[in-house]
Design a protein around this motif. Structure first.
Motif, PDB file in Angstrom:
ATOM      1  N   VAL A  62       0.837  -1.202   0.000  1.00  0.00           N
ATOM      2  CA  VAL A  62       0.000   0.000   0.000  1.00  0.00           C
ATOM      3  C   VAL A  62       0.870   1.250   0.000  1.00  0.00           C
ATOM      4  O   VAL A  62       0.564   2.250  -0.672  1.00  0.00           O
ATOM      5  CB  VAL A  62      -0.958  -0.016   1.200  1.00  0.00           C
ATOM      6  N   ARG A  63       1.973   1.206   0.735  1.00  0.00           N
ATOM      7  CA  ARG A  63       2.858   2.371   0.769  1.00  0.00           C
ATOM      8  C   ARG A  63       3.441   2.663  -0.604  1.00  0.00           C
ATOM      9  O   ARG A  63       3.592   3.829  -0.993  1.00  0.00           O
ATOM     10  CB  ARG A  63       3.983   2.133   1.784  1.00  0.00           C
ATOM     11  N   LEU A  64       3.765   1.627  -1.358  1.00  0.00           N
ATOM     12  CA  LEU A  64       4.353   1.826  -2.679  1.00  0.00           C
ATOM     13  C   LEU A  64       3.319   2.198  -3.746  1.00  0.00           C
ATOM     14  O   LEU A  64       3.598   3.023  -4.621  1.00  0.00           O
ATOM     15  CB  LEU A  64       5.098   0.565  -3.127  1.00  0.00           C
ATOM     16  N   PHE A  65       2.130   1.586  -3.669  1.00  0.00           N
ATOM     17  CA  PHE A  65       1.170   1.719  -4.775  1.00  0.00           C
ATOM     18  C   PHE A  65      -0.110   2.450  -4.378  1.00  0.00           C
ATOM     19  O   PHE A  65      -0.855   2.873  -5.273  1.00  0.00           O
ATOM     20  CB  PHE A  65       0.824   0.337  -5.340  1.00  0.00           C
ATOM     21  N   GLY A  66      -0.380   2.550  -3.105  1.00  0.00           N
ATOM     22  CA  GLY A  66      -1.570   3.272  -2.662  1.00  0.00           C
ATOM     23  C   GLY A  66      -2.813   2.416  -2.645  1.00  0.00           C
ATOM     24  O   GLY A  66      -3.283   2.026  -1.585  1.00  0.00           O
ATOM     25  N   THR A  67      -3.353   2.088  -3.798  1.00  0.00           N
ATOM     26  CA  THR A  67      -4.614   1.360  -3.886  1.00  0.00           C
ATOM     27  C   THR A  67      -4.464   0.139  -4.790  1.00  0.00           C
ATOM     28  O   THR A  67      -3.514   0.041  -5.577  1.00  0.00           O
ATOM     29  CB  THR A  67      -5.721   2.250  -4.461  1.00  0.00           C
ATOM     30  N   LYS A  68      -5.429  -0.770  -4.698  1.00  0.00           N
ATOM     31  CA  LYS A  68      -5.442  -1.915  -5.604  1.00  0.00           C
ATOM     32  C   LYS A  68      -5.578  -1.446  -7.048  1.00  0.00           C
ATOM     33  O   LYS A  68      -4.964  -2.034  -7.955  1.00  0.00           O
ATOM     34  CB  LYS A  68      -6.582  -2.868  -5.236  1.00  0.00           C
ATOM     35  N   GLU A  69      -6.348  -0.411  -7.268  1.00  0.00           N
ATOM     36  CA  GLU A  69      -6.496   0.114  -8.626  1.00  0.00           C
ATOM     37  C   GLU A  69      -5.148   0.544  -9.188  1.00  0.00           C
ATOM     38  O   GLU A  69      -4.805   0.219 -10.337  1.00  0.00           O
ATOM     39  CB  GLU A  69      -7.465   1.290  -8.617  1.00  0.00           C
ATOM     40  N   SER A  70      -4.368   1.277  -8.403  1.00  0.00           N
ATOM     41  CA  SER A  70      -3.058   1.724  -8.862  1.00  0.00           C
ATOM     42  C   SER A  70      -2.121   0.544  -9.101  1.00  0.00           C
ATOM     43  O   SER A  70      -1.321   0.553 -10.046  1.00  0.00           O
ATOM     44  CB  SER A  70      -2.437   2.683  -7.839  1.00  0.00           C
ATOM     45  N   LEU A  71      -2.228  -0.468  -8.257  1.00  0.00           N
ATOM     46  CA  LEU A  71      -1.405  -1.662  -8.438  1.00  0.00           C
ATOM     47  C   LEU A  71      -1.784  -2.387  -9.721  1.00  0.00           C
ATOM     48  O   LEU A  71      -0.906  -2.849 -10.469  1.00  0.00           O
ATOM     49  CB  LEU A  71      -1.582  -2.589  -7.223  1.00  0.00           C
ATOM     50  N   PHE A  72      -3.064  -2.481 -10.011  1.00  0.00           N
ATOM     51  CA  PHE A  72      -3.504  -3.133 -11.245  1.00  0.00           C
ATOM     52  C   PHE A  72      -3.054  -2.335 -12.465  1.00  0.00           C
ATOM     53  O   PHE A  72      -2.621  -2.903 -13.470  1.00  0.00           O
ATOM     54  CB  PHE A  72      -5.016  -3.296 -11.241  1.00  0.00           C
ATOM     55  N   LEU A  73      -3.123  -1.028 -12.379  1.00  0.00           N
ATOM     56  CA  LEU A  73      -2.647  -0.190 -13.485  1.00  0.00           C
ATOM     57  C   LEU A  73      -1.152  -0.406 -13.718  1.00  0.00           C
ATOM     58  O   LEU A  73      -0.697  -0.457 -14.866  1.00  0.00           O
ATOM     59  CB  LEU A  73      -2.926   1.282 -13.193  1.00  0.00           C
ATOM     60  N   ALA A  74      -0.401  -0.555 -12.634  1.00  0.00           N
ATOM     61  CA  ALA A  74       1.032  -0.824 -12.774  1.00  0.00           C
ATOM     62  C   ALA A  74       1.263  -2.186 -13.409  1.00  0.00           C
ATOM     63  O   ALA A  74       2.188  -2.358 -14.215  1.00  0.00           O
ATOM     64  CB  ALA A  74       1.711  -0.751 -11.405  1.00  0.00           C
ATOM     65  N   ALA A  75       0.422  -3.161 -13.063  1.00  0.00           N
ATOM     66  CA  ALA A  75       0.539  -4.491 -13.664  1.00  0.00           C
ATOM     67  C   ALA A  75       0.208  -4.451 -15.156  1.00  0.00           C
ATOM     68  O   ALA A  75       0.875  -5.107 -15.966  1.00  0.00           O
ATOM     69  CB  ALA A  75      -0.385  -5.474 -12.938  1.00  0.00           C
ATOM     70  N   ILE A  76      -0.814  -3.684 -15.531  1.00  0.00           N
ATOM     71  CA  ILE A  76      -1.156  -3.527 -16.948  1.00  0.00           C
ATOM     72  C   ILE A  76       0.005  -2.884 -17.693  1.00  0.00           C
ATOM     73  O   ILE A  76       0.411  -3.339 -18.773  1.00  0.00           O
ATOM     74  CB  ILE A  76      -2.424  -2.674 -17.122  1.00  0.00           C
ATOM     75  N   GLN A  77       0.547  -1.816 -17.132  1.00  0.00           N
ATOM     76  CA  GLN A  77       1.632  -1.107 -17.805  1.00  0.00           C
ATOM     77  C   GLN A  77       2.851  -2.004 -17.969  1.00  0.00           C
ATOM     78  O   GLN A  77       3.471  -2.039 -19.054  1.00  0.00           O
ATOM     79  CB  GLN A  77       2.015   0.149 -17.027  1.00  0.00           C
ATOM     80  N   ALA A  78       3.210  -2.742 -16.923  1.00  0.00           N
ATOM     81  CA  ALA A  78       4.369  -3.627 -17.017  1.00  0.00           C
ATOM     82  C   ALA A  78       4.130  -4.728 -18.048  1.00  0.00           C
ATOM     83  O   ALA A  78       5.042  -5.099 -18.804  1.00  0.00           O
ATOM     84  CB  ALA A  78       4.673  -4.229 -15.643  1.00  0.00           C
ATOM     85  N   SER A  79       2.919  -5.266 -18.088  1.00  0.00           N
ATOM     86  CA  SER A  79       2.585  -6.304 -19.063  1.00  0.00           C
ATOM     87  C   SER A  79       2.649  -5.741 -20.475  1.00  0.00           C
ATOM     88  O   SER A  79       3.193  -6.372 -21.393  1.00  0.00           O
ATOM     89  CB  SER A  79       1.188  -6.873 -18.780  1.00  0.00           C
ATOM     90  N   ARG A  80       2.094  -4.560 -20.664  1.00  0.00           N
ATOM     91  CA  ARG A  80       2.138  -3.910 -21.981  1.00  0.00           C
ATOM     92  C   ARG A  80       3.568  -3.631 -22.394  1.00  0.00           C
ATOM     93  O   ARG A  80       3.958  -3.874 -23.555  1.00  0.00           O
ATOM     94  CB  ARG A  80       1.355  -2.603 -21.933  1.00  0.00           C
ATOM     95  N   ASP A  81       4.377  -3.113 -21.484  1.00  0.00           N
ATOM     96  CA  ASP A  81       5.761  -2.785 -21.812  1.00  0.00           C
ATOM     97  C   ASP A  81       6.531  -4.032 -22.233  1.00  0.00           C
ATOM     98  O   ASP A  81       7.321  -3.992 -23.185  1.00  0.00           O
ATOM     99  CB  ASP A  81       6.449  -2.125 -20.618  1.00  0.00           C
ATOM    100  N   GLU A  82       6.327  -5.136 -21.524  1.00  0.00           N
ATOM    101  CA  GLU A  82       7.029  -6.369 -21.876  1.00  0.00           C
ATOM    102  C   GLU A  82       6.518  -6.925 -23.205  1.00  0.00           C
ATOM    103  O   GLU A  82       7.299  -7.420 -24.027  1.00  0.00           O
ATOM    104  CB  GLU A  82       6.866  -7.403 -20.765  1.00  0.00           C
ATOM    105  N   LEU A  83       5.216  -6.830 -23.422  1.00  0.00           N
ATOM    106  CA  LEU A  83       4.640  -7.273 -24.685  1.00  0.00           C
ATOM    107  C   LEU A  83       5.244  -6.505 -25.854  1.00  0.00           C
ATOM    108  O   LEU A  83       5.704  -7.106 -26.843  1.00  0.00           O
ATOM    109  CB  LEU A  83       3.124  -7.072 -24.646  1.00  0.00           C
ATOM    110  N   MET A  84       5.268  -5.191 -25.756  1.00  0.00           N
ATOM    111  CA  MET A  84       5.798  -4.387 -26.846  1.00  0.00           C
ATOM    112  C   MET A  84       7.306  -4.588 -27.004  1.00  0.00           C
ATOM    113  O   MET A  84       7.830  -4.538 -28.122  1.00  0.00           O
ATOM    114  CB  MET A  84       5.478  -2.908 -26.614  1.00  0.00           C
ATOM    115  N   ARG A  85       8.001  -4.811 -25.894  1.00  0.00           N
ATOM    116  CA  ARG A  85       9.446  -5.038 -25.991  1.00  0.00           C
ATOM    117  C   ARG A  85       9.744  -6.289 -26.806  1.00  0.00           C
ATOM    118  O   ARG A  85      10.572  -6.250 -27.728  1.00  0.00           O
ATOM    119  CB  ARG A  85      10.053  -5.172 -24.590  1.00  0.00           C
ATOM    120  N   VAL A  86       9.067  -7.397 -26.490  1.00  0.00           N
ATOM    121  CA  VAL A  86       9.375  -8.642 -27.209  1.00  0.00           C
ATOM    122  C   VAL A  86       8.886  -8.566 -28.651  1.00  0.00           C
ATOM    123  O   VAL A  86       9.505  -9.153 -29.548  1.00  0.00           O
ATOM    124  CB  VAL A  86       8.795  -9.881 -26.488  1.00  0.00           C
TER     125      VAL A  86
END
Length: 213
Positions: A62-86
């Motif tokens: 919670v200290r790093l991400f604040g809310t579950k919504e923000s954590l999910f957004l970070a997961a989407i972004q990381a997944s997208r970034d890895e997808l586009m990288r490969v």
């Protein structure tokens, strides 16, 4: 990550007793979030689930991400970034005479090694009505389309077919259809049609029904 244990820690090896930096710990938590969100969806996941999987405390998440919504957004972004990288690595790899579409397709399938990535994105696609997540999901989907059209040089019909096949693979993985390979002739045929050359590898790395993610 030992996916056969209900409580699973996603971690990276510590070297010479060195404590992980906050950035490294953040990456570890996002990796855990992708695995858990991928398996349980947005509504079915809590920050405590992700914390246990990452091997950290829930208040730290919670200290790093604040809310579950923000954590999910970070997961989407990381997944997208890895997808586009490969995708871009595959596009630029001209060391063989394999067609571009084949190289990109193989890269997409190989991302099954990132547990939960395909399913995290699939869950995002289903949250179009969410005021924040929906916008992020649409932006991600549009970026993938633009990659196929502008960078890979696919025409609209080829890009559509590629996306459709990718969605089929996501559904197969999310349903854990691999459990029925070899026992259900229809499922066996489907796997052989979708993975004519990568089938042994897919059967080895696809998540099973008895795995938590």
């Amino acid at each position: 990550m030992n996916a056969n244990q209900e409580t699973t820690t996603v971690s990276r090896p510590e070297t010479a007793g060195r404590r992980m930096s906050s950035d490294e710990r953040r990456e570890q938590i996002i990796a855990a979030a992708i695995a858990v969100f991928g398996a349980r969806g947005y509504e079915g996941t809590t920050t405590d689930d992700v914390a246990r999987t990452a091997g950290v405390s829930q208040p730290y998440v919670v200290r790093l991400f604040g809310t579950k919504e923000s954590l999910f957004l970070a997961a989407i972004q990381a997944s997208r970034d890895e997808l586009m990288r490969v995708f871009r690595v595959a596009l630029e790899d001209d060391s063989s005479d394999r067609p571009v579409a084949k190289r990109i397709g193989e890269a997409y399938v190989e991302l099954l090694s990132v547990r939960g990535l395909h399913q995290t994105l699939s869950h995002a696609w289903l949250l179009g009505g969410h005021p924040v997540i929906g916008a992020a999901a649409r932006q991600c989907f549009a970026e993938v389309w633009r990659f196929f059209r502008d960078e890979a040089g696919f025409d609209a019909d080829e890009a559509r077919r590629f996306l459709a096949e990718g969605m089929l693979i996501n559904v197969m993985i999310g349903m854990r259809l691999v459990d029925d390979y070899g026992s259900d002739p229809s499922i066996t045929e489907l796997f052989r049609a979708c993975f004519p050359t990568e089938l042994p590898h897919i059967l080895d790395i696809a998540p099973r029904g008895d795995e938590p993610w």
